[in-house]
Every structure is written in C-alpha cells, then in structure tokens.
Design a protein around this motif. Structure first.
Motif, short mmCIF file in Angstrom:
data_model
loop_
_atom_site.label_atom_id
_atom_site.label_comp_id
_atom_site.label_asym_id
_atom_site.label_seq_id
_atom_site.Cartn_x
_atom_site.Cartn_y
_atom_site.Cartn_z
N PHE A 1 -3.56 5.79 -6.67
CA PHE A 1 -2.30 6.21 -7.16
C PHE A 1 -2.10 6.04 -8.68
N ASN A 2 -2.65 4.81 -9.20
CA ASN A 2 -2.34 4.77 -10.61
C ASN A 2 -3.35 5.36 -11.62
N ILE B 1 4.19 4.62 2.82
CA ILE B 1 2.82 4.21 2.27
C ILE B 1 2.05 5.64 1.69
N ILE B 2 1.88 5.39 0.40
CA ILE B 2 1.10 6.54 -0.43
C ILE B 2 -0.26 6.56 -0.15
N CYS C 1 6.81 0.26 -6.41
CA CYS C 1 5.69 0.23 -5.84
C CYS C 1 5.22 -1.29 -6.01
N TRP C 2 5.21 -2.10 -5.11
CA TRP C 2 5.05 -3.49 -5.24
C TRP C 2 3.90 -4.11 -4.16
N ALA C 3 3.58 -3.16 -3.27
CA ALA C 3 2.39 -3.67 -2.13
C ALA C 3 1.38 -2.77 -2.46
N THR D 1 4.06 8.33 5.59
CA THR D 1 3.28 8.45 4.90
C THR D 1 3.68 9.55 3.73
N LEU D 2 3.40 8.99 2.58
CA LEU D 2 3.75 9.99 1.47
C LEU D 2 2.34 10.52 0.57
#
Length: 497
Positions: free
Chosen positions: A230-231, A224-225, A277-279, A175-176
C-alpha cells in the motif's frame, strides 16, 4: 442469462472476500442475473440445490471462486452440481494454481477482468476459444492464464457494487482495492505483477464514492486494503487520507506495508495516521543481513528492529491505536537455523504479533506466476533433495499430495520443491514454522487482518489487548461468524419463497 457463483474464505478465517462479488458485478453490467452464494463450503449439497431450485429462472453458469477452498471440497461440489444441472457451464476463477481435474469447463487463473468476456463469449455465444490450453491432467477443461494472456494490471473500475441479496452486515470488514501491482520484486515472491513502475491507482473521487456507498447501504466502516504494497507511493496514502477527511464517519484500514519505506520516509507515519490505516502487515522475512540482501530487502535488520519499535510508539502517541503483524520466513539464503531462533526470540521479547512460515518454492509451470527462486532455484543455493527421510516426511505431511495439503502450503500449491541447501532443508524449515504454530501462535496479539474483522465489536484499545487464544478459544468469537453464516443462509433460502 443467469448464473450463481460459489465463494468462500476458508476454514480458519471467516470473512467476505471480494473476487466473486467483483465478477458478479461485472456480469450484471453485461446483462446477466447473478447470485453469489457465500461461505459455500458450509452449505450442504441439498442446501445448494434448494437455493438454486428456488430461483425463478434457469441457471446457465456456475462460477467458483476457488482461492480459499480445499480442492477435494470443490471437486465434490462440482460433481454434485453437474449431476443436478447438466446444462450449466462450470467456470472457476482465482489466483490459486489449478493442478487437478475439477470437472470445470474453464479454469481462469489470476486477475480476470480482461479474460471474463472472452471466456463467456466462447462458452455461450459461439465466440473464438480464448488463449489457453487443455492440460493433460484436465483434458476437458480450458486453462486460461489471465495474468499472462489477459493481463489485468490496468483496469477501468476498481469499485465493487454489492447487491442487496448479499446481506452484508455493518460489522463486516470488506475488501478495498486502490491500485494493482508492486514496485518491488523480492526473489521469493510469486505475486502476479512485480517490478511495476507505472502508477495504476484509481481516482480519489471513485474511492470516496465506494466508501460512501458502502457506508450508506450497509454501514461499513472497516476495510482490508488488498494492494500488494500500500505504501509504495506517497500519493496513494495521501489520497486515502484526503478521502478519510471528507467522510462523515471514522473508518479503519488494514493493509500490507513495506516497513523499510516507512523507516526511510518517516513522513509516511503522519500520512498513514491521517488515513486511519493503523493495522499493518510487514513482510520482514528475516533478521539475517545476508539473507535480507539476497531476497532484495537491503535495509540492515538492526535498523528494521529499531524502526518497528519507533513506528509502534508513533502510532500510539498520535492516534492511540496500532497493530503491526510481522511475517517471517525460515529457510532463506545464507541464514542458518540458529538465526531463526535468534529472530523468534527477539520477537517474543519485543513484539506482540508475528508469524513464521517455512520457505516454499513452487515448481508449477502451468499457471503459477514464477518467483526468481522458482525460475532458478540452483542460482540461490537450493536443489531438490535426494534425502529419502526428508522426501518421505514431506509426503507424510501432505506436501505435493493432491488429496491432502500440507498445513502451511503456500496458497494450497501442491507442486513445491522439497529443497535442501548448504544452510538448511525443507523439513527443518517447515518444522520450525510448525513449532511456532504449536508454541507461539495462540499467545500472539490478534493479527492485523483478523483484528479488522472485530473492529466494530469492541473498543479498539480493548481489542488490541486480545490474543489469538482470547478470541478463538476463550471467547470463541468464531461462533459469532458461524451464527452469521447460519442467518445468511436462512436469508438466502427465503429470498424467493
């Protein structure tokens, strides 16, 4: 001083979650010796005792990171450990609401970076009692609402330093955390910090250093962020993209994305591709225009649908890999059941990875961050049903039952509103979601967060073709994790021989 912390990721998803390791890292920085016991519900009481007895020191504290554990399992383990180590203090932590008497000395709810020291000072050094209460249902346990009284929104250290005794494998996804809080405030959401306008992002160098340390020490490349959205800021995506372009390896990231932002800011596609970051997980919730507007998501559903198809095409064209999982909720304001069926049919025809929940509104006032729906359900058209059939059905399924928890109960919350409204009711919405589980779940392409766990085991294009049935039934890949847990336990038990 010495401690062990029990951690687990739940029965269905076997991954190494971050919370216990962050607390262990913080306590070590303050001079404690700490061992994390992961996947603890898969340890027998005798195995736990064997490990603790093997330690070359006496333990003073037993911690429990409780988010993904069933209450009855925690209670049974705590009772056993208290009988074996009566001098040890029991401290629980995590964002799952506390609603039962676990037999703990302290129960800390939410982000606890700022609550940890006051609790430890009180328990071990004669410090003042932290801000909290001894609830009637657990009169000997101090309940500390850290999200309210020790607000962990602004923190100085996001980096988690894992320990060699954690036995991390290179294929694991860690985890991040890049920032805290969400800029938005959706009406149904009870996350800790909503409507946050300030930017609490960490620095680019600290992010780079954490990724490099984990790569050098453990071989980690997949993450996993955990950010709520996130965006929400271009600057966060660009920072991660800059870090990725500095790395000597190719990472992969899975995260929560607000899709209307990507649609309205199409340049975010390029940034997300640069960041690997594609998932993605998209909380779309509904394709009904009035329902979307009522919950605070105003973009028209037709534009959302077109945007989904466009984003998928762009990622495949640019970097060749993509997974977008959509989350939908049955029961939102003004949306009749016919619209749920229209929505799921569109998903079946056009999208490969989606999930449905029935709407759950928490009634907890002890320690759950309240959504707008929880604060004033009537304002949004919901009320406690007086329909005996619905109430009996909810009880039979384990809702509002402290012993047996309903299958899709929100974060294992056992205080929820069994609602009815002009457009539907709790039973119908929950049964719709259960029908999805029975009829659609196994046909889905692997969800973005689950997919992250397998990124190091398969070619990514092959991995994207797998359904949930392929992974969990035909290939039985969970068996690999059970073998990993078995090996992990063996390594832990042999540490101090």
């Amino acid at each position: 001083m010495n401690a062990v912390i029990l951690n687990d990721s739940g029965e269905e998803i076997i991954r190494r979650t971050m919370g216990a390791y962050k607390i262990a890292d913080m306590m070590r920085a303050d001079g404690w010796t700490v061992e994390v016991i992961d996947w603890s519900t898969r340890w027998s009481n005798q195995e736990l005792k064997k490990f603790i007895d093997s330690l070359p020191y006496e333990i003073h504290m037993i911690g429990v990171s409780n988010l993904w554990m069933q209450d009855h399992v925690i209670i049974e383990q705590i009772n056993y450990l208290k009988s074996q180590y009566p001098k040890a203090k029991i401290v629980m932590g995590g964002p799952k609401p506390y609603q039962r008497d676990f037999g703990a000395d302290a129960m800390v709810f939410g982000y606890c970076e700022h609550a940890l020291k006051p609790v430890i000072q009180w328990l071990f050094n004669g410090g003042d009692i932290p801000v909290g209460k001894f609830p009637e249902w657990a009169p000997n346990s101090l309940l500390v609402d850290a999200n309210h009284s020790y607000k962990g929104l602004s923190i100085s250290k996001y980096h988690v330093n894992y320990h060699e005794n954690d036995f991390i494998k290179s294929h694991e996804a860690l985890t991040l955390e890049i920032s805290r809080g969400c800029r938005f405030k959706c009406k149904y959401c009870n996350y800790a910090f909503l409507g946050v306008k300030e930017d609490y992002s960490r620095s680019e160098d600290s992010l780079y250093n954490e990724l490099m340390e984990n790569y050098i020490r453990w071989g980690t490349t997949n993450y996993i962020i955990s950010d709520d959205t996130f965006n929400d800021r271009d600057s966060k995506i660009e920072m991660l993209a800059n870090v990725v372009e500095r790395l000597p390896f190719e990472p992969n990231f899975s995260c929560f994305i607000r899709i209307d932002l990507v649609i309205s800011k199409p340049h975010q596609v390029e940034l997300l591709c640069r960041a690997r970051c594609w998932a993605h997980f998209y909380g779309i919730e509904t394709f009904h225009p009035l329902a979307a507007k009522a919950i605070g998501k105003g973009m028209h559903p037709d534009k959302i649908k077109a945007g989904l198809l466009w984003i998928r095409e762009e990622f495949i064209k640019r970097i060749g890999v993509y997974r977008g999982t959509t989350g939908m909720i049955a029961g939102l304001p003004y949306e009749p059941p016919e619209s749920w069926y229209d929505g799921i049919q569109w998903m079946r025809d056009n999208w490969e990875s989606f999930f449905y929940w029935g709407l759950h509104i928490s009634t907890d006032t002890d320690n759950t961050t309240q959504s707008d729906f929880s604060i004033d359900a009537a304002k949004y058209g919901y009320k406690l049903t007086d329909n005996k059939e619905i109430l009996d059905w909810a009880a039979s399924k384990g809702y509002n039952n402290y012993v047996e928890v309903g299958r899709q109960n929100n974060k294992l919350d056992s205080r929820i509103l069994v609602w009815e409204s002009e457009w539907s009711d709790f039973k119908r919405a929950t049964e719709f979601a259960d029908d999805y589980i029975n009829n659609d779940f196994m046909k889905q392409k692997l969800f973005n967060f689950d997919l992250t766990e397998h990124m190091s085991k398969f070619d990514h294009k092959e991995l994207m073709s797998f359904t949930c049935e392929d992974i969990y039934i035909k290939r039985n890949l969970n068996k690999l994790y059970l073998n990993q847990i078995k090996e992990y336990k063996k390594q832990k038990l042999e540490m101090y021989r």
